[in-house]
Design an enzyme around this catalytic site. Structure first.
Site, PDB file in Angstrom:
ATOM      1  N   ARG A  70      -0.008  -1.629  23.907  1.00  0.00           N
ATOM      2  CA  ARG A  70       0.234  -1.084  25.243  1.00  0.00           C
ATOM      3  C   ARG A  70      -0.745  -1.732  26.212  1.00  0.00           C
ATOM      4  NH1 ARG A  70       5.262   0.803  25.611  1.00  0.00           N
ATOM      5  NH2 ARG A  70       5.718   2.456  24.087  1.00  0.00           N
ATOM      6  N   ALA A  82      10.593   5.696  20.714  1.00  0.00           N
ATOM      7  CA  ALA A  82      10.736   6.220  22.070  1.00  0.00           C
ATOM      8  C   ALA A  82      11.353   5.166  22.974  1.00  0.00           C
ATOM      9  CB  ALA A  82       9.366   6.644  22.614  1.00  0.00           C
ATOM     10  N   GLU A  99      17.556   4.825  20.550  1.00  0.00           N
ATOM     11  CA  GLU A  99      16.209   4.297  20.334  1.00  0.00           C
ATOM     12  C   GLU A  99      15.808   4.372  18.865  1.00  0.00           C
ATOM     13  OE1 GLU A  99      14.289   2.635  22.284  1.00  0.00           O
ATOM     14  OE2 GLU A  99      15.257   2.967  24.222  1.00  0.00           O
ATOM     15  N   GLU A 103      14.812   0.890  17.170  1.00  0.00           N
ATOM     16  CA  GLU A 103      13.412   0.621  16.836  1.00  0.00           C
ATOM     17  C   GLU A 103      13.116   0.724  15.343  1.00  0.00           C
ATOM     18  OE1 GLU A 103      11.010   1.492  20.932  1.00  0.00           O
ATOM     19  OE2 GLU A 103      10.751   2.937  19.316  1.00  0.00           O
ATOM     20  N   GLU A 151       7.759  -5.192  21.050  1.00  0.00           N
ATOM     21  CA  GLU A 151       8.438  -4.686  19.853  1.00  0.00           C
ATOM     22  C   GLU A 151       8.462  -5.705  18.717  1.00  0.00           C
ATOM     23  OE1 GLU A 151      12.234  -3.229  21.106  1.00  0.00           O
ATOM     24  OE2 GLU A 151      11.393  -1.390  21.941  1.00  0.00           O
TER      25      GLU A 151
END
Length: 199
Positions: A70, A82, A99, A103, A151
Site C-alpha cells: 500500500r 477487497a 472480488e 483476488e 496485485e
C-alpha cells in the site's frame, strides 16, 4: 423543545460547496457548514465510491488473508480480499463475490453482512461493507480479469481465525477493514450473534 425536554438537534446545513480536485478514485471538496451556537466552519471532504471486504472462512475456521503493498503507508499490509465499489450500479454483495473470485479464486455458498465501517469519517465519506463468506469452493478467475499492479505482488495465506485475532492485537494486521472483520467474525463465531442478510 421536544416532548423529552431535549432541544432539537442542530441542522448542519451546507452553506457553500466547492470541488477542489477530481481524481480516478477520489475527489476533494471544500464545504462551509453552519455550526451550533452560530457561525460556520470549513470542512475538506474526500469523497469515495465505497468498498467491500470479505472475511472468507473455510471449513477449518481459517480466514483468507492477503499481503499487499500500500503506497500511501509505504509498506505491505495484511488485508482481506477487497475492492472498490466502482462498477456503476453493481450491488455491494455482487462486488464482494466478484472480488473474492478475482483476488483469491474462491466462491462461497453462504454470505452474511458482518460489519459496516466508515474508515475515516472526520474527512471522508468512504463506507466499507465487510461480508462473511462461508462454504468456500475453488473457482477460476472471471473472464477478462488481469492480475496487474500491486496485485501481481500479492501473497495469499489461510490463517486460523484465532491466530488472525492475535495478529490484530500484536499490530501485525492494521488495515481497518481487516481489523474490524477479523474481530467481528471471531465474535460471531463465539456466540449467538445475529448477522444481517448479505443483500
Amino acid at each position: 423543545m421536544g416532548d423529552s425536554g431535549e432541544p432539537a438537534p442542530h441542522e448542519f446545513r451546507v452553506l457553500d460547496s466547492e470541488t477542489l480536485f477530481e481524481g480516478r478514485v477520489i475527489s476533494l471538496r471544500r464545504d462551509t457548514v453552519s455550526m451550533p451556537g452560530g457561525g460556520d466552519s470549513v470542512r475538506e471532504i474526500v469523497t469515495h465510491p465505497g468498498a467491500v471486504a470479505v472475511v472468507a472462512l473455510d471449513d477449518q475456521d481459517r480466514v483468507v488473508l492477503l499481503r499487499q503493498y500500500r503506497h500511501p503507508v509505504g509498506r505491505h499490509l495484511w488485508e482481506l480480499p477487497a475492492g472498490l465499489r466502482d462498477a456503476d450500479g453493481e450491488p455491494p454483495l455482487r462486488t464482494a463475490q466478484r472480488e473474492l473470485a478475482e483476488e483469491v479464486q474462491l466462491a462461497a455458498g453462504r454470505w452474511s453482512l458482518l460489519v459496516s465501517v466508515y474508515n475515516s469519517p472526520g474527512f471522508s465519506d468512504e463506507l466499507v461493507e465487510v461480508y462473511l463468506a462461508e462454504e468456500l469452493t475453488d473457482v477460476a478467475r472471471p473472464d477478462g480479469f488481469v492480475v496487474e499492479h500491486e496485485e501481481a505482488d500479492m501473497t495469499v495465506e489461510r490463517v486460523p481465525l484465532a491466530d488472525a485475532v492475535q495478529r490484530v492485537f500484536d499490530g501485525d494486521i492494521r488495515n481497518s477493514s481487516a481489523v474490524a472483520g477479523v474481530l467481528a467474525a471471531a465474535q460471531a463465531r463465539s456466540g449467538s450473534r445475529r448477522l444481517r442478510p448479505a443483500d
